[in-house]
Every structure is written in C-alpha cells, then in structure tokens.
Design a protein around this motif. Sequence first.
Motif, PDB file in Angstrom:
ATOM      1  N   ILE A   1      33.616  45.452 -12.170  1.00 35.92           N
ATOM      2  CA  ILE A   1      33.967  44.165 -11.555  1.00 35.92           C
ATOM      3  C   ILE A   1      33.765  44.284 -10.044  1.00 35.92           C
ATOM      4  O   ILE A   1      34.382  45.129  -9.404  1.00 35.92           O
ATOM      5  N   GLU A   2      32.869  43.447  -9.535  1.00 36.60           N
ATOM      6  CA  GLU A   2      32.575  43.547  -8.108  1.00 36.60           C
ATOM      7  C   GLU A   2      32.972  42.282  -7.343  1.00 36.60           C
ATOM      8  O   GLU A   2      32.871  42.245  -6.123  1.00 36.60           O
TER       9      GLU A   2
ATOM     10  N   ASP B   1      33.883  54.159 -24.514  1.00 38.98           N
ATOM     11  CA  ASP B   1      33.309  53.882 -23.193  1.00 38.98           C
ATOM     12  C   ASP B   1      31.916  53.277 -23.331  1.00 38.98           C
ATOM     13  O   ASP B   1      31.233  53.473 -24.340  1.00 38.98           O
ATOM     14  N   ASP B   2      31.516  52.552 -22.310  1.00 38.12           N
ATOM     15  CA  ASP B   2      30.178  51.939 -22.266  1.00 38.12           C
ATOM     16  C   ASP B   2      29.921  51.133 -23.530  1.00 38.12           C
ATOM     17  O   ASP B   2      28.821  51.170 -24.105  1.00 38.12           O
TER      18      ASP B   2
ATOM     19  N   LEU C   1      25.707  66.246 -14.509  1.00 32.38           N
ATOM     20  CA  LEU C   1      26.330  66.301 -15.840  1.00 32.38           C
ATOM     21  C   LEU C   1      25.308  66.361 -16.975  1.00 32.38           C
ATOM     22  O   LEU C   1      25.459  67.135 -17.911  1.00 32.38           O
TER      23      LEU C   1
ATOM     24  N   ARG D   1      33.614  64.792  -9.141  1.00 32.77           N
ATOM     25  CA  ARG D   1      32.741  64.939  -7.975  1.00 32.77           C
ATOM     26  C   ARG D   1      32.545  66.428  -7.708  1.00 32.77           C
ATOM     27  O   ARG D   1      33.397  67.235  -8.050  1.00 32.77           O
TER      28      ARG D   1
ATOM     29  N   SER E   1      27.492  63.181  -6.924  1.00 32.39           N
ATOM     30  CA  SER E   1      27.981  62.361  -8.045  1.00 32.39           C
ATOM     31  C   SER E   1      27.662  63.025  -9.380  1.00 32.39           C
ATOM     32  O   SER E   1      26.722  63.809  -9.475  1.00 32.39           O
ATOM     33  N   PRO E   2      28.396  62.662 -10.422  1.00 24.94           N
ATOM     34  CA  PRO E   2      28.184  63.306 -11.720  1.00 24.94           C
ATOM     35  C   PRO E   2      26.783  63.083 -12.272  1.00 24.94           C
ATOM     36  O   PRO E   2      26.267  63.913 -13.018  1.00 24.94           O
TER      37      PRO E   2
ATOM     38  N   GLU F   1      34.778  47.088 -16.964  1.00 28.00           N
ATOM     39  CA  GLU F   1      34.533  47.857 -15.738  1.00 28.00           C
ATOM     40  C   GLU F   1      33.315  47.295 -15.030  1.00 28.00           C
ATOM     41  O   GLU F   1      32.528  46.555 -15.622  1.00 28.00           O
TER      42      GLU F   1
HETATM   43  P1  C2E Z   1      31.490  55.781 -16.438  1.00 25.54           P
HETATM   44  O1  C2E Z   1      32.438  56.489 -17.297  1.00 25.54           O
HETATM   45  O2  C2E Z   1      30.911  54.505 -16.952  1.00 25.54           O
HETATM   46  O3  C2E Z   1      32.196  55.573 -15.043  1.00 25.54           O
HETATM   47  C1  C2E Z   1      32.050  54.456 -14.253  1.00 25.54           C
HETATM   48  C2  C2E Z   1      31.032  54.667 -13.243  1.00 25.54           C
HETATM   49  O4  C2E Z   1      30.713  53.446 -12.654  1.00 25.54           O
HETATM   50  C3  C2E Z   1      31.479  55.588 -12.111  1.00 25.54           C
HETATM   51  O5  C2E Z   1      30.369  56.239 -11.587  1.00 25.54           O
HETATM   52  C4  C2E Z   1      32.022  54.564 -11.112  1.00 25.54           C
HETATM   53  O6  C2E Z   1      31.992  55.066  -9.773  1.00 25.54           O
HETATM   54  C5  C2E Z   1      31.044  53.467 -11.276  1.00 25.54           C
HETATM   55  N1  C2E Z   1      31.635  52.196 -10.967  1.00 25.54           N
HETATM   56  C6  C2E Z   1      32.936  51.836 -11.098  1.00 25.54           C
HETATM   57  N2  C2E Z   1      33.091  50.536 -10.697  1.00 25.54           N
HETATM   58  C7  C2E Z   1      31.883  50.080 -10.327  1.00 25.54           C
HETATM   59  C8  C2E Z   1      31.413  48.843  -9.803  1.00 25.54           C
HETATM   60  O7  C2E Z   1      32.130  47.878  -9.614  1.00 25.54           O
HETATM   61  N3  C2E Z   1      30.098  48.740  -9.516  1.00 25.54           N
HETATM   62  C9  C2E Z   1      29.274  49.784  -9.718  1.00 25.54           C
HETATM   63  N4  C2E Z   1      27.979  49.632  -9.403  1.00 25.54           N
HETATM   64  N5  C2E Z   1      29.680  50.995 -10.191  1.00 25.54           N
HETATM   65  C10 C2E Z   1      30.985  51.126 -10.504  1.00 25.54           C
HETATM   66  P2  C2E Z   1      30.390  57.744 -11.378  1.00 25.54           P
HETATM   67  O8  C2E Z   1      31.663  58.200 -10.856  1.00 25.54           O
HETATM   68  O9  C2E Z   1      29.133  58.082 -10.604  1.00 25.54           O
HETATM   69  O10 C2E Z   1      30.230  58.323 -12.813  1.00 25.54           O
HETATM   70  C11 C2E Z   1      29.106  58.129 -13.556  1.00 25.54           C
HETATM   71  C12 C2E Z   1      29.292  58.547 -14.969  1.00 25.54           C
HETATM   72  O11 C2E Z   1      29.473  59.954 -15.044  1.00 25.54           O
HETATM   73  C13 C2E Z   1      30.524  58.005 -15.613  1.00 25.54           C
HETATM   74  O12 C2E Z   1      30.267  56.718 -16.080  1.00 25.54           O
HETATM   75  C14 C2E Z   1      30.800  58.951 -16.723  1.00 25.54           C
HETATM   76  O13 C2E Z   1      30.006  58.653 -17.837  1.00 25.54           O
HETATM   77  C15 C2E Z   1      30.309  60.227 -16.131  1.00 25.54           C
HETATM   78  N6  C2E Z   1      31.443  61.019 -15.654  1.00 25.54           N
HETATM   79  C16 C2E Z   1      32.154  60.891 -14.519  1.00 25.54           C
HETATM   80  N7  C2E Z   1      33.118  61.832 -14.464  1.00 25.54           N
HETATM   81  C17 C2E Z   1      33.026  62.522 -15.603  1.00 25.54           C
HETATM   82  C18 C2E Z   1      33.751  63.629 -16.139  1.00 25.54           C
HETATM   83  O14 C2E Z   1      34.721  64.123 -15.562  1.00 25.54           O
HETATM   84  N8  C2E Z   1      33.366  64.091 -17.344  1.00 25.54           N
HETATM   85  C19 C2E Z   1      32.327  63.527 -18.031  1.00 25.54           C
HETATM   86  N9  C2E Z   1      31.975  64.074 -19.187  1.00 25.54           N
HETATM   87  N10 C2E Z   1      31.630  62.513 -17.562  1.00 25.54           N
HETATM   88  C20 C2E Z   1      31.981  62.007 -16.355  1.00 25.54           C
END
Ligand code: C2E
Length: 789
Positions: free
Chosen positions: A740-741, A681-682, A579, A564, A574-575, A738
């Motif tokens: 899971i809601e 991931d993903d 990013l 963050r 948000s990232p 991941e």
């Molecule tokens: P990601 O790695 O797929 O991380 C999961 C994202 O989905 C996170 O968003 C998280 O907040 C969100 N999420 C988790 N559970 C749920 C859920 O139940 N429902 C929904 N709708 N969303 C959920 P976030 O934190 O906004 O991060 C977005 C992406 O940014 C991440 O996807 C990851 O690819 C990237 N990211 C985050 N932190 C870092 C970092 O430190 N370094 C790098 N390179 N990428 C990062």
Amino acid sequence: MATTNIEKRRLAALDRLGILDTPPEERFERLTRIARQYYDVKIALFTVLDNERQWFKSRQGMDTPETPRSVAFCDYAIQQDKVFLVSDAAVDPRFSSNPLVTGEPFIRFYAGMPVREPSGFKIGTLCIIDDKPRQFNEIDLNVLRSLASIIEDELERSYLAATDHDYVHVSHLSRAIHRAQNVFLTSDNDRAAFEQMLSDLLALTGSQFGFIGEVLRHEDQPPYLKIGAITNIAWSPETQAMYQEVERRGLIFDRLDNILGLPMLTGEVIISSDIASDPRRGSLPGGHPPISTYIGIPVFSGDKQIGLIGLANRLDGYSTRLAEELEPLLQTVGNLIERKRLYQEKHEHQKSLEQAANFDALTGLPNRRRLTALFEQELFEANQRRGLVSVCFIDLDGFKEINDKHGHSVGDAVLKSIAQNLLSCVRSHDIVARLGGDEFVAILRDVDDARVYARLLEAIRQPISYRHYIINISGSMGVTVYPDDDSDADLLLRHADQAMYAAKEAGRNTYTLFDLDSHFSRKERVRIIEQVGDAIRLGELELYYQPKVSFTRHCLEGFEALIRWNHPREGLVSPGYFLDHIEYTEHARSVGNFVLCEAVARLQEFSQNQLPYTLSVNLSPSHFLGPDFRNDLASVLGNCPRDIRSRLILEVLETTALDDTHRVMENLQACRDLGVDVSLDDFGTGYSSLDLFRRLQAQEIKIDQSFVMDMLENADNNMIVSAIISLSRSFGRRLVAEGIESAAVEAKLIELGCDLGQGFFYSRPMPLDKAMKWAGSFSWDNRSRLAEL
Ligand code: C2E
Ligand code: CA
Ligand code: CA
C-alpha cells in the motif's frame, strides 16, 4: 647435496689425483691466461669441484681462491659432457639470484667445459666468465673444448709420470678401460663414451683415423654399421660435406662392400699394410683423406658380432698382436654396446608404453591424458603471447545407431576417418584429440572465427565410404574461448561440453558458444554463497521491521521481519541480492533459523514490555519443505509460552504451498500443533485451486503487492483483489494487503473489507530501535506521517 655413488667415486678419483689445494702451476696458468685473452673476458678459471666447494687450481681475474659449491656454475657444467653456456645469468631463473651474480664478480656470462681426470671422472671445468651478457659461436666452443682437452692431457701426463714406467702400455690400456666405463656410466649421452673410447684407441695405437660402430641387421638383410664415434675429418672443405652427410643420416654406413666393412662379413680381424694395392679394397667412399694402413677388428658379445672398430694410418702398421693386446678394451667396448642396446630396448619399450598411455589406439590421436598436458601447455603459451585458445568439444550425432546397425568395424572406420578429416582441417599446431567414444576435442590457437567452427562441422559431414557403405554423419559442437572464459583446462573442457549439449538441443549438426553471461552469474552465485556463510558467522545479518496496521481496530497490529545484510563492502544489501542464491544450500536453513530465533527473542521482549504485537517472518521454500524444519521450529520455540507462540506468524509463499502438497499439509499441521500461525504470502501468484485453498491450514492470506499497488488503475488487478478478499472472508481467513503506497489504495481496500494493511504508505522496513520509536508514536490519524522519524 646428496652424495650419490658416482659422486663418491668421483671424489675418490679427485683425491687420487692429488690436485686439491696445491700451488698454482705455470702449465695451467698459461692456459687460463690464453683463455682470458682469447675471449677477452674478465675471468678465466680452471676449477676443481670438491665435496662442498669449488676450488680454483688456476684463476685469472678472480680474487677469491674458492667459493661454496652451492653457488658454483661449474656444478651445472660438470653435469654435462659439453660446454655449459649461460649467456645472461641475470635473466636465467637458475642464477638470477645467485650471490656471484648479484654481487662480486657480478657474473652475467659463463661458459664452462668439463675437465676429466685420467680415469674419466669430471673433476672440474675450464671456464670463462664476464660481467656482460655475451654470445658464443661454434669456433668459440671449439677453442674452449681444445683448451680443456689440453688440461686433460696435462693431468694425464703428470699422472703417468708418477706411475710405473715399465708397464706403460698395460697401465695405459687399463686406464683406458676404466675411463671408458666411467664415462659410459656417468655421461648422459653414449656418444661421449664412444668418443672417449675412440680417442683412447687412437692414442694407444698411434693411429691417425678411426671409428667405432655398432653392427646392426634388419631381418635377413646384410649387416650395416651405426657409427658411435668417428674421427672428425671435417677440417678440410672437401671432406666436410661427406662428414656432415654421414652425420645427417644418423652416422649409418650401409655400403660396406669394401675393406672397411669386411670384418663384419668374416668376423675376423682384417689387417692391411697397403690399402691402395689391397685386392680386398673394394669401393671406398670418396673424399676421405688418404688411408695407407688399416686394421678392422670385430667386437663380440658372446658369439654374436655386435661392433666394429676401424683404425687407420698407424706409422708402424698393424699386427694381430696389437689386436690381441687390445682385447681387454675390446671386451669393454662390447659390453658397453650391449648395455647400450639393452638400455635402448628398455627405452623403446618404455616409449611404446608411453604411446599406449598417451594416444588413442584406434585413431592415433592424443587421448584425454595427453590432451590435458598439451592443453595446459597451450594455455601457458597463450598467456605468454596474450593470445586466444578456442576449445571445441565435438560429439557425433547418431553414432550409436551406426554402431548398432552396421557393427563395430564400421563404427571404428567412421571414427578413424573423422579423426583424419578433423586433423586435415586444422593447422599443424592445433590439437585434435579423442576423449573416448564418439567425443573429440579440437584446441585451436588464436582463432575465434565462425567460419573455422563451421569448417570443423563440415569436415565431420564429409561422406565416409567404407567397404560397400557410404556413411553420412554430423557432429554437435560446443565452443568456449580462453581467456574470455578465464578458467583452467579442466573447466574449459567442461564448459565446451556444456555448450555442446546446447548444440544438441538446438537440433544437432551445429555449434554453440558457451554462454559466458550465465556462467558469470553462476560464478557470482558461488561467490555469494561463500560470503553468506561468513555473514552468518560474523553477525552481518539483521532484521528490519515493517509495520502492519489493522483497518478494523485502527491500531498497530504488528510487524513483518525482513532480512538485511550489512555487507562489509557493499553496505546495506536487500534480500533480493542473496536469498535466491542460497536457496537449496545449507545456508537457507541457517538463515531461516537465524530469523526464527531473532523473531522469538523479539516477541519475548514485546511480551516483557506488554506490547501485544504480532511478528511475521518469511520462510524460504527449501527450509520450510526440508527435513529439518519441524525440529528447527520446535527447538527455536523451546518452552515459549503459548501467548508468545500465538503471535508468531510464518509466511510461506503460496507457490511453495503448491509444491509438495502432502509435505506442506503436514508442516502446516505441525505449525498449528506448535501454536504458530501461517500466512500464505504473495497470494494470487500461485493460482491455488479452491479445493487446495480450502484444505490448507493457513490462518492468514497476504495478497501479493503486484495486485495491490496499481489496483486503482488496473481493472483486472482490482477484480483479483476483490475476489481474493471475498474468498478469504468466506473461508474465514485473515487478509493482509501489502504494497500500500497511497491513501486512495488504502481507502479502496477498507471499502472492500480487507483486515490489515502494510506498505510504504505507513513505513518502509526499519531497524528495530526505529521501529520501536515508530510504534511508540503510532496513532491512526498520523499513521502515514511517521516517515520523518
Ligand atoms: P515479501 O515477503 O513480499 O516482502 C515484502 C517486500 O516488499 C519487502 O521487500 C518490502 O520492503 C517490500 N515492500 C513493502 N511495502 C512496499 C510498498 O509499499 N511498495 C513497494 N514497492 N515495496 C514494498 P524486501 O524487504 O526487499 O524483501 C523482498 C523479499 O525477500 C520478501 O518479499 C521476502 O519474500 C524475502 N525475504 C525478506 N526477508 C526474508 C527472510 O528473512 N527470509 C526469507 N526466506 N525471505 C525473506
Ligand atoms: Ca512476506
Ligand atoms: Ca509478499
């Protein structure tokens, strides 16, 4: 002020004149009084410019006897040969903050005519000043000039009175020579020098009319005369027209089949004591006031005749002796003309160099260099009038083929015609330039109109006939419009150029407008990149932690660290906002290392507190695949013990793993060697082949949340999730779901045999302290009810 040589000599002349700091004299007082009355102004002055001050020899309406030279308007006036006018000093950037404008005497209007001392140096001015803005007409100018010349006569008179009386004639002459030289050297126009010489010649000989001209010749044509100075006979209505006509034509006399021109043909002095009955008279131009006596004197430089002096109506008539006596002055005149010619040649040479430097030799259009200057001016003016400027970048389609097929002469002809055609379809104030090759630019003022752009392309499509060829060619054009596209000249051209490429891609013979939206997002990107650099330094980045729970052991398995940005203005960011923008910049690596360091520090704290949590971090593709990754990881881990390393999980996107498989394999192995786990991931978005999947050294698979979230409603996604689960089971990989809601999705995943779960159902990502509290209160039964924390 830097004292130039001329200024030194000017000061010396001023010193010789001995006028500085002398008491007021009635002869000058009278003139300044007349000036003040005539113009009805607050102040009239006869100023003298000393080295560092302006001193007033005569002043009306001005209290102080002198001011510093640095604030003197008169210093500007003596830089020229004509009246120096400031109609409103308050809006003139040169004077608006001048203390004489902002304070006493609150100058708004100024008109000053330089005053010369007898040897020709400008020593000061006759000037008038008012505290209101004013306009000045032609008559006003004439009066000021006349009054100034009376001062000059006065100065001359007293100078003569003080010098030797017996040789008046000689001293007159030598002073006239001095004066001519000085005026020539210090004036910015040679017209003034000629005028000065003529008035001296008239005075020395007591003639009523006269001229000084330069003798010129075109090839084998008869010589003609270019007048440098001529007595202004425009005072009578009949002669005014004639004088003006001569002036309009650049004061050229080419009909010299008369006595005035005779010396040019004979090279000899011609004297006539009664022109009316002189057989050599010829056809004199009509309208001149009657001429009775005349002397025409040729002027030589070496044996080349370069000038002609004509004087008329001397009361006692002219003699060869007079011409002989004038000889020294004539020589000076000759020198001056010669110098002027040299100067002119130099000037013309300069001009042709300038032409070459600024214009394209083939088409005569401005070249890139000139375009830049014109373009900048155009932008400046557009700002002033709040107008538009359209920048059209044109590149011909298939020009190279024409050149290759028909040869360069045909190519050149095409470029020339297109230059002409483009010019003829824009207005005179628009700019058409050639940048080189087959690239042209049109800069249009205040039009942003599809029809105009189409017309430019149409102008290019005009069939071009050259010798026996008929050539058809088209152009592709990119357009950007200032100030919508608020960039500088250089960038505007680049944008139009970019848009031109889009036109080429769209199939040529068309134009494309520069895509401002994507441009702005690029600009935004640049802004973000800059800001992220600061964010790292200022410690504005922070990791949030989202729990991961184990379905088999019903415990908290660990966390995923998600970055963050505590943005100083935008709050928590948000990232997704930054990013992508920094990917492939140096910041991708800095952010990656920051995250790795934080994660290792966290794991060390966990270990000290006997907390067995794992910590997953996300790696950006460019950092993971970059040359420094292995070193970075090794140095972050330092001499961390094995059990800490084994709890670090590096999340790498499945799509990244597909990118450069060789490098990916190497890096995955390196991670293994360093004792850390890797998670894909993903997963599911990258379509890994089974074979690749088998070879990838990843211990964990993370099903992409897009499949998980609606797996209960969407049968396809349900199937994908089941397939991935069974796949990873058969390959012995840990599986995380991941996104899971809901409890229902969780139940389904457990049923399918998934190992771990993560999602808003348990918790959103939290700051560290909150995450620790969350962990402290975790139990399987209240796993989804901790959100209130
Ligand atoms: P990601 O790695 O797929 O991380 C999961 C994202 O989905 C996170 O968003 C998280 O907040 C969100 N999420 C988790 N559970 C749920 C859920 O139940 N429902 C929904 N709708 N969303 C959920 P976030 O934190 O906004 O991060 C977005 C992406 O940014 C991440 O996807 C990851 O690819 C990237 N990211 C985050 N932190 C870092 C970092 O430190 N370094 C790098 N390179 N990428 C990062
Ligand atoms: Ca992740
Ligand atoms: Ca993910």
